[in-house]
Design a protein around this motif. Structure first.
Motif, PDB file in Angstrom:
ATOM      1  N   LYS A   7       3.500   9.904  -3.643  1.00 34.17           N
ATOM      2  CA  LYS A   7       4.295   9.189  -2.635  1.00 34.17           C
ATOM      3  C   LYS A   7       3.371   8.470  -1.657  1.00 34.17           C
ATOM      4  CE  LYS A   7       8.246  10.395  -1.213  1.00 34.17           C
ATOM      5  NZ  LYS A   7       9.665  10.495  -1.358  1.00 34.17           N
ATOM      6  N   ILE A   8       3.835   7.333  -1.173  1.00 37.65           N
ATOM      7  CA  ILE A   8       3.034   6.632  -0.177  1.00 37.65           C
ATOM      8  C   ILE A   8       3.006   7.449   1.117  1.00 37.65           C
ATOM      9  CG2 ILE A   8       3.408   4.365  -1.188  1.00 37.65           C
ATOM     10  CD1 ILE A   8       5.375   3.771   1.093  1.00 37.65           C
ATOM     11  N   LYS A   9       1.931   7.285   1.850  1.00 41.35           N
ATOM     12  CA  LYS A   9       1.738   8.025   3.091  1.00 41.35           C
ATOM     13  C   LYS A   9       2.251   7.207   4.280  1.00 41.35           C
ATOM     14  CE  LYS A   9      -2.286  10.330   1.182  1.00 41.35           C
ATOM     15  NZ  LYS A   9      -3.740  10.438   1.222  1.00 41.35           N
ATOM     16  N   PRO A  10       2.563   7.886   5.378  1.00 42.58           N
ATOM     17  CA  PRO A  10       3.093   7.183   6.557  1.00 42.58           C
ATOM     18  C   PRO A  10       2.107   6.175   7.144  1.00 42.58           C
ATOM     19  CG  PRO A  10       3.397   9.560   6.750  1.00 42.58           C
ATOM     20  CD  PRO A  10       2.511   9.332   5.567  1.00 42.58           C
ATOM     21  N   PHE A  36       2.579  -3.567  -2.612  1.00 42.05           N
ATOM     22  CA  PHE A  36       1.503  -3.614  -1.627  1.00 42.05           C
ATOM     23  C   PHE A  36       0.349  -4.338  -2.305  1.00 42.05           C
ATOM     24  CE2 PHE A  36       4.166  -0.329   0.011  1.00 42.05           C
ATOM     25  CZ  PHE A  36       4.073  -0.475   1.390  1.00 42.05           C
ATOM     26  N   PHE A  37       0.020  -5.514  -1.775  1.00 42.21           N
ATOM     27  CA  PHE A  37      -0.929  -6.431  -2.390  1.00 42.21           C
ATOM     28  C   PHE A  37      -2.139  -6.546  -1.470  1.00 42.21           C
ATOM     29  CE2 PHE A  37      -2.322 -10.632  -3.941  1.00 42.21           C
ATOM     30  CZ  PHE A  37      -2.089 -10.512  -5.302  1.00 42.21           C
ATOM     31  N   PHE A  38      -3.144  -5.706  -1.710  1.00 43.57           N
ATOM     32  CA  PHE A  38      -4.352  -5.675  -0.879  1.00 43.57           C
ATOM     33  C   PHE A  38      -5.321  -6.779  -1.309  1.00 43.57           C
ATOM     34  CE2 PHE A  38      -2.699  -1.411  -0.547  1.00 43.57           C
ATOM     35  CZ  PHE A  38      -2.976  -1.045   0.754  1.00 43.57           C
ATOM     36  N   TYR A  39      -5.979  -7.366  -0.318  1.00 50.49           N
ATOM     37  CA  TYR A  39      -7.008  -8.360  -0.593  1.00 50.49           C
ATOM     38  C   TYR A  39      -8.101  -8.195   0.478  1.00 50.49           C
ATOM     39  CZ  TYR A  39      -4.692 -11.064   3.110  1.00 50.49           C
ATOM     40  OH  TYR A  39      -4.151 -11.462   4.295  1.00 50.49           O
ATOM     41  N   PRO A  40      -9.339  -8.623   0.184  1.00 43.74           N
ATOM     42  CA  PRO A  40     -10.446  -8.351   1.095  1.00 43.74           C
ATOM     43  C   PRO A  40     -10.328  -8.969   2.490  1.00 43.74           C
ATOM     44  CG  PRO A  40     -11.285  -8.816  -1.086  1.00 43.74           C
ATOM     45  CD  PRO A  40      -9.820  -9.120  -1.111  1.00 43.74           C
ATOM     46  N   ALA A  41     -10.031 -10.271   2.595  1.00 42.52           N
ATOM     47  CA  ALA A  41     -10.078 -10.880   3.930  1.00 42.52           C
ATOM     48  C   ALA A  41      -9.389 -12.243   3.957  1.00 42.52           C
ATOM     49  CB  ALA A  41     -11.525 -11.040   4.394  1.00 42.52           C
ATOM     50  N   THR A 103      -5.712   2.234   8.265  1.00 42.18           N
ATOM     51  CA  THR A 103      -4.808   3.317   7.860  1.00 42.18           C
ATOM     52  C   THR A 103      -4.216   3.072   6.479  1.00 42.18           C
ATOM     53  OG1 THR A 103      -4.240   3.805  10.148  1.00 42.18           O
ATOM     54  CG2 THR A 103      -2.692   4.569   8.477  1.00 42.18           C
ATOM     55  N   ILE A 104      -3.697   1.875   6.255  1.00 42.14           N
ATOM     56  CA  ILE A 104      -3.010   1.612   4.982  1.00 42.14           C
ATOM     57  C   ILE A 104      -4.011   1.583   3.832  1.00 42.14           C
ATOM     58  CG2 ILE A 104      -1.360   0.111   3.792  1.00 42.14           C
ATOM     59  CD1 ILE A 104      -0.630  -1.017   6.602  1.00 42.14           C
ATOM     60  N   ALA A 105      -5.136   0.904   4.016  1.00 43.65           N
ATOM     61  CA  ALA A 105      -6.155   0.857   2.965  1.00 43.65           C
ATOM     62  C   ALA A 105      -6.663   2.260   2.642  1.00 43.65           C
ATOM     63  CB  ALA A 105      -7.304  -0.061   3.371  1.00 43.65           C
ATOM     64  N   ASN A 106      -6.859   3.098   3.653  1.00 46.43           N
ATOM     65  CA  ASN A 106      -7.260   4.481   3.401  1.00 46.43           C
ATOM     66  C   ASN A 106      -6.156   5.261   2.703  1.00 46.43           C
ATOM     67  OD1 ASN A 106      -9.974   4.959   4.246  1.00 46.43           O
ATOM     68  ND2 ASN A 106      -9.328   4.688   6.360  1.00 46.43           N
ATOM     69  N   PHE A 108      -4.023   4.252   0.596  1.00 42.55           N
ATOM     70  CA  PHE A 108      -3.969   3.880  -0.823  1.00 42.55           C
ATOM     71  C   PHE A 108      -5.326   4.036  -1.515  1.00 42.55           C
ATOM     72  CE2 PHE A 108      -0.045   1.956   0.601  1.00 42.55           C
ATOM     73  CZ  PHE A 108       0.786   2.007  -0.515  1.00 42.55           C
ATOM     74  N   GLY A 109      -6.345   4.468  -0.784  1.00 43.93           N
ATOM     75  CA  GLY A 109      -7.655   4.727  -1.375  1.00 43.93           C
ATOM     76  C   GLY A 109      -8.421   3.479  -1.789  1.00 43.93           C
TER      77      GLY A 109
END
Length: 187
Positions: A7-10, A36-41, A103-106, A108-109
């Protein structure tokens, strides 16, 4: 990593969304599909090509009941400035989450140790907040939003049809499989 099925974390953060700053939290995803679409910058090279590609698929995703959250460790202020100055980013109508506290990047690892930037990563979360799909690529390898849509359609199908699975290259309307002992060694 063991993240599929978890599960996703708060989290709570600010988003730049359709010309406004809005607060977004994990509870906003409850009961619906989310990407959730992570990108570097912001203001980089591969990132705007991916975000524009995703913007081109946003209406299709909305039609599937999916909300999109792009995430970088930049602030929501930076997202607005980028949105206002780039024709490609100006096409975005989905949430652009600021994650300057990581917080979010951490959660999701995908935070790069000692760098402060997120990896290029995609997560598909089901209506129960459970991660069903993940993809992580190296910084120089862009993602394909059409393939993401295909994977989401497969995940939605599998959720709605217990006991069936989608084989490689499955497309909506294509044949599925019903795993059983009868299929062992026959595929």
């Amino acid at each position: 990593m063991g993240i599929i099925g978890s599960k996703i974390k708060p989290f709570t953060t600010q988003s730049y969304y359709q010309g406004k700053f809005v607060e977004v939290s994990d509870t906003d995803t409850a009961g619906k599909w989310a990407v959730f679409f992570f990108y570097p910058a912001d203001f980089t090279f591969v990132c705007p090509t991916e975000l524009e590609d995703l913007a081109d698929q946003y209406e299709t995703l909305k039609g599937l009941g999916v909300e999109v959250y792009s995430v970088s460790t930049d602030t929501h202020f930076s997202h607005k400035a980028w949105h206002d100055s780039s024709p490609a980013i100006g096409k975005i109508n989905y949430h652009m989450l600021g994650d300057q506290n990581h917080t979010i990047a951490n959660n999701f690892g995908v935070l790069r140790d000692g760098v402060g930037l997120a990896d290029r990563a995609t997560f598909v979360v089901d209506p129960d907040g459970v991660i069903q799909v993940m993809e992580i690529t190296s910084e120089g390898v862009g993602r394909n939003a059409e393939e993401l849509v295909r994977k989401i359609k497969a995940a939605v199908y599998v959720r709605a049809h217990p006991g069936e699975v989608c084989p490689a290259k499955w497309e909506e309307g294509g044949e599925t499989l019903a795993p059983s002992i009868d299929l062992v060694g026959k595929i």
